[in-house]
Design an enzyme around this catalytic site. Structure first.
Site, short mmCIF file in Angstrom:
data_model
loop_
_atom_site.label_atom_id
_atom_site.label_comp_id
_atom_site.label_asym_id
_atom_site.label_seq_id
_atom_site.Cartn_x
_atom_site.Cartn_y
_atom_site.Cartn_z
N LEU A 1 0.79 -1.08 -0.02
CA LEU A 1 0.06 0.00 0.12
C LEU A 1 0.95 1.10 0.05
O LEU A 1 0.84 1.92 -0.99
CB LEU A 1 -1.04 0.11 1.28
CG LEU A 1 -1.63 1.32 1.61
CD1 LEU A 1 -2.65 1.65 0.55
CD2 LEU A 1 -2.42 1.16 2.83
N ASP A 2 1.79 1.56 1.24
CA ASP A 2 2.65 2.31 1.21
C ASP A 2 3.70 2.01 1.80
O ASP A 2 3.78 1.94 3.02
CB ASP A 2 1.89 3.73 2.14
CG ASP A 2 2.81 4.74 2.39
OD1 ASP A 2 3.93 4.87 1.78
OD2 ASP A 2 2.26 5.58 3.30
N PRO A 3 4.51 1.60 1.02
CA PRO A 3 4.72 1.89 -0.43
C PRO A 3 4.21 0.68 -1.30
O PRO A 3 3.99 -0.24 -0.95
CB PRO A 3 6.26 1.89 -0.66
CG PRO A 3 6.71 0.76 0.36
CD PRO A 3 5.76 0.71 1.45
#
Length: 808
Positions: A486-488
């Site tokens: 997701l993040d990253p």
């Protein structure tokens, strides 16, 4: 292989027509010419239908499939008629010149080119294809015969040597996709492909060639539909699934001769209108011209027929006097493979080594998933849908792994991930490793994967120890794909989709600001932190005392570690119904280069939380609860201690029997009344015993993982926001706002598990399927990676909304 076993068991003498060869190694009995003839007729027929579906009526519309004609002479006449119309200028000008590229010069290619030469044609060498594409005449069709020397070159030093290539094809690469394919309208593939030989077109090559192009030399005219890309059709007469044209993994049929293959690996056999390239790959082409093919084949076989009929399989091979041509085609005799074909047994052994078996079915592809937490479930669920993949879940928490294994019908193994020898043993034999371990263990996972030549996929940031393995992995032919969570992960994909769209249309990115966060759904944010944990909180808490760096209006801003980060949190109102705040995340400045926006004056990537998180976290920091260093009172072997006693210690109070109200007053003097109330509401002043984990950080992490755990019936929320300021060439400015909100499924996967696990699984499958073939340390920044990932994620409901707001 079962048929071969039966032939050996019954002492059958097997003579293979395909192995009847002369002294130079050329086949003397083959249908090749008529495969080329039928294939060329078919692809011209398909080209007419494809162009009509794209809005162009062309002379090719009047050419039928090969089996519609009584013989090839009738087909040739139809093609000559179409060619006459081409010469008269009846091809739409918007199409530009058409180029037919023939690979190889053998019987198949010669048969194809005989049919091609019924058109008004002109041959050009490969190096002229681009010029022809730009400036050629629409009143003729251009042909190009491509030999090995035109597209094969040494990996090291370039150049081509035919003798060396025959001995060591693995030393060579093909430049076909870069130098020839971009200027090819119709590819007629007539080459023999051997394992280890370079491929003409790989799956990633197809993604580059088949995406809609803004290339200026693609023809366009007012009122006429533009071609989506140069390559319109492929006739793969070689029909080697997964061979020289890698994405052609199954043959078409006479009943269904064509399919449309697009850049996202979709195939459509029912329409000529969709995106992609038209593919015809019938593996029994000559049967469409049965009388001529039979006569042709019979005439070639006749000189060897008497020699073959003299064979007596009851007598030893040595008692016969076969001609060298027939002798070389005998594969089995008297219950054994002949010496020239004994390698088949070795192939059989090597092909079954290190592979699982589906009961009564084909060998499976072994995949190992390291870790069994919440994020692992969507990965296992996605990959387990393919029964050709054999999944092993390896985890230190055996109960979790067993539960996942039972739910999805896969295997589970115990693994102590810190044990490097155990880690290497568990991944041995795997084609792919998915590491969902704590990020500190990715280096060991990558080293283990490289050692067994398995690819690795992780959802985490590239660790320095992983980056250091780039050259080793590349040399080993291993892909280490990182930052696909997701993040990253999704944050990169959405950012690059927007940035590249702006750049492809002539715009400039001036500012990039991004926030991402996983949160409890608003109705479950009922605590002082406005936060709940569905995994270990340590990383979340540790991040709050980390440093950060970003670019703001041309100036580099650095936030020191140790607690300053929470002081720079800012209120955010991009979703007015929710009270958000955000603070910088790690080093944002590096993404100016990684995203290709070096001219941007602002580059900021931040973490998103509900308002109130930063104030409570500052109170915990001031109180000393986020200290990563060992504390003597928290030694696991030391005396028992309560949270109230520990609070007194941190405040320097010798008397732990102090009145509760006085303790609150002392705490408020240290961290403020609001902070004191927050800590009190979290139970940090109670007489409950502490589970000691050596450091305040680890101890509070464990405590919060239990106290602020996302409940079974509670849901979470993932929110991602990009704000990109753009300047266009005419001076217009606008802000593009990309917003993604994903809510967890009640009783199902959390939003965090879905948005981390699904992209990881999609990326893993892309590596397995050969869609990602770059080796070494890889990030998902290429369009051929992020575009199909986003497309597949949208199919699972992970979508973002984009709006544009004019700024002048």
């Amino acid at each position: 292989m079962p048929m071969l076993d039966a032939i050996l068991a019954k002492n059958i003498r097997l003579i293979d027509y395909e192995k009847l060869m002369d002294q130079e190694g050329n086949r003397v009995v083959a249908f090749g010419k008529y495969a080329g003839v039928a294939g060329m007729i078919n692809i011209m027929h398909g080209l007419g239908l494809r162009l009509l579906a794209l809005g162009h009526h062309t002379p090719f519309m009047h050419i039928g499939p090969a089996h519609n004609y009584r013989n090839s002479s009738m087909a040739r006449q139809a093609i000559r008629d179409a060619g006459y119309e081409v010469a008269l200028g009846m091809m739409p000008k918007s199409l530009g010149p058409l180029t037919f590229v023939f690979t190889g010069s053998g019987n198949v290619s010669q048969g194809s080119q005989e049919i091609f030469q019924e058109l008004p044609y002109e041959y050009v060498p490969p190096e002229m294809l681009r010029k022809v594409s730009e400036h050629g005449s629409p009143n003729k069709i251009y042909g190009c015969e491509v030999r090995r020397r035109h597209h094969l070159e040494r990996k090291n030093g370039g150049g081509y040597d035919n003798d060396e290539y025959e001995e060591h094809p693995e030393r060579y690469i093909s430049t076909f996709a870069q130098k020839i394919a971009p200027y090819t309208s119709v590819l007629v593939n007539c080459i023999y492909w051997a394992v280890d030989s370079p491929k003409l077109l790989t799956i990633p090559d197809a993604k580059h060639l088949l995406v809609p192009s803004n290339t200026p030399w693609l023809p366009k005219s007012i009122g006429a539909p533009a071609l989506p890309h140069r390559m319109l059709a492929i006739c793969d007469i070689s029909a080697d699934p997964g061979g020289s044209i890698e994405f052609m993994n199954e043959c078409t049929t006479i009943d269904t001769p064509f399919c449309l293959y697009d850049a996202d690996r979709n195939k459509d056999t029912k329409s000529f209108k969709g995106p992609g390239v038209l593919v015809c790959s019938i593996d029994n082409m000559p049967t469409q011209l049965p009388r001529e093919s039979t006569d042709f084949f019979g005439d070639l076989l006749f000189p060897y027929a008497e020699d073959i009929m003299n064979s007596d399989a009851t007598r030893p091979l040595e008692e016969h006097n076969f001609s060298p041509v027939v002798q070389g085609a005998i594969i089995t005799s008297n219950g054994k493979l002949t010496p020239s074909f004994e390698y088949i047994n070795e192939l059989r052994i090597s092909n079954t080594r290190s592979r699982h078996k589906v009961e009564g079915g084909e060998p499976q592809i072994p995949v190992v998933i390291l870790g069994s937490g919440l994020v692992s479930a969507p990965v296992v669920e996605y990959l387990a849908k393919d029964k050709n993949i054999a999944i092993t879940i390896a985890s230190q928490v055996k109960e979790e792994a067993d539960a996942l294994a039972e739910k999805y019908g896969v295997r589970a193994e115990y693994l102590e991930a810190n044990d490097e020898s155990a880690l290497r043993a568990i991944v041995s034999g795997a084609r792919l490793v998915v590491s969902l371990l704590p990020y500190s263990l990715h280096g060991a996972a990558a080293a283990a994967a490289i050692a067994v030549r398995a690819h690795l996929v992780t959802a985490s940031y590239v660790r320095p120890e992983v980056q250091e393995l780039h050259d080793v992995a590349k040399e080993a032919g291993v892909t280490l794909l990182n930052e696909v969570g997701l993040d990253p992960g999704i944050d990169h994909l959405l950012a690059l989709e927007c940035i590249h769209d702006v750049q492809n249309h002539g715009g400039r990115v001036d500012s990039f600001v991004s926030y991402c966060g996983g949160l409890p759904a608003p109705e479950f944010s009922d605590n002082a932190l406005r936060y709940k944990f569905s995994w270990s909180p340590r990383g979340v808490l540790l991040n709050t005392i980390s440093g950060a760096k970003y670019l703001s209006k041309g100036q580099v801003v650095e936030v020191l570690g140790g607690g300053e980060l929470m002081s720079v949190a800012r209120e955010l109102d991009f979703l007015p119904g929710l009270a958000f705040e955000g603070f910088p995340n790690r080093d944002s400045t590096m993404y100016s280069k990684l995203y290709g926006v070096e001219d941007a004056h602002t580059m900021f990537r931040g973490t998103l939380r509900y308002r109130g998180f930063a104030e409570t976290m500052k109170a915990m920091q001031l109180f000393g609860l986020i200290d990563p260093n060992p504390h003597p009172s928290l030694h696991p072997e030391g005396p028992k201690i309560t949270w109230r006693q520990f609070a007194c210690e941190l405040l320097g109070l010798m008397d732990t029997s102090i009145f509760y109200e006085n303790l609150k007053t002392k705490l408020a003097e240290r961290i403020g009344s609001q902070g004191a109330q927050a800590l009190e509401s979290l139970g940090l002043l109670e007489d409950d015993p502490i589970i000691k984990c050596a450091t305040p950080l680890d101890t509070i992490s464990y405590y919060l993982s239990k106290r602020l755990q996302l409940g079974k019936d509670e849901t979470d929320l993932v929110v991602l926001r990009h704000e990109i300021v753009v300047t266009w060439s005419d001076g217009r400015r606008e802000r593009r706002e990309v917003t993604m909100a994903v809510r967890g499924e009640p009783g199902g996967h959390t939003a965090m598990a879905r948005t981390v696990g699904l992209p990881t699984a999609v990326a893993a499958r892309m590596v397995l399927d050969g869609e990602i073939q770059e080796r070494g340390v890889v990030l998902p920044f290429s369009p051929i990676v992020y575009k199909p990932m986003l497309s597949r994620l949208r199919g699972y409901g992970i979508t973002a909304k984009e709006i544009c707001i004019p700024l002048n």
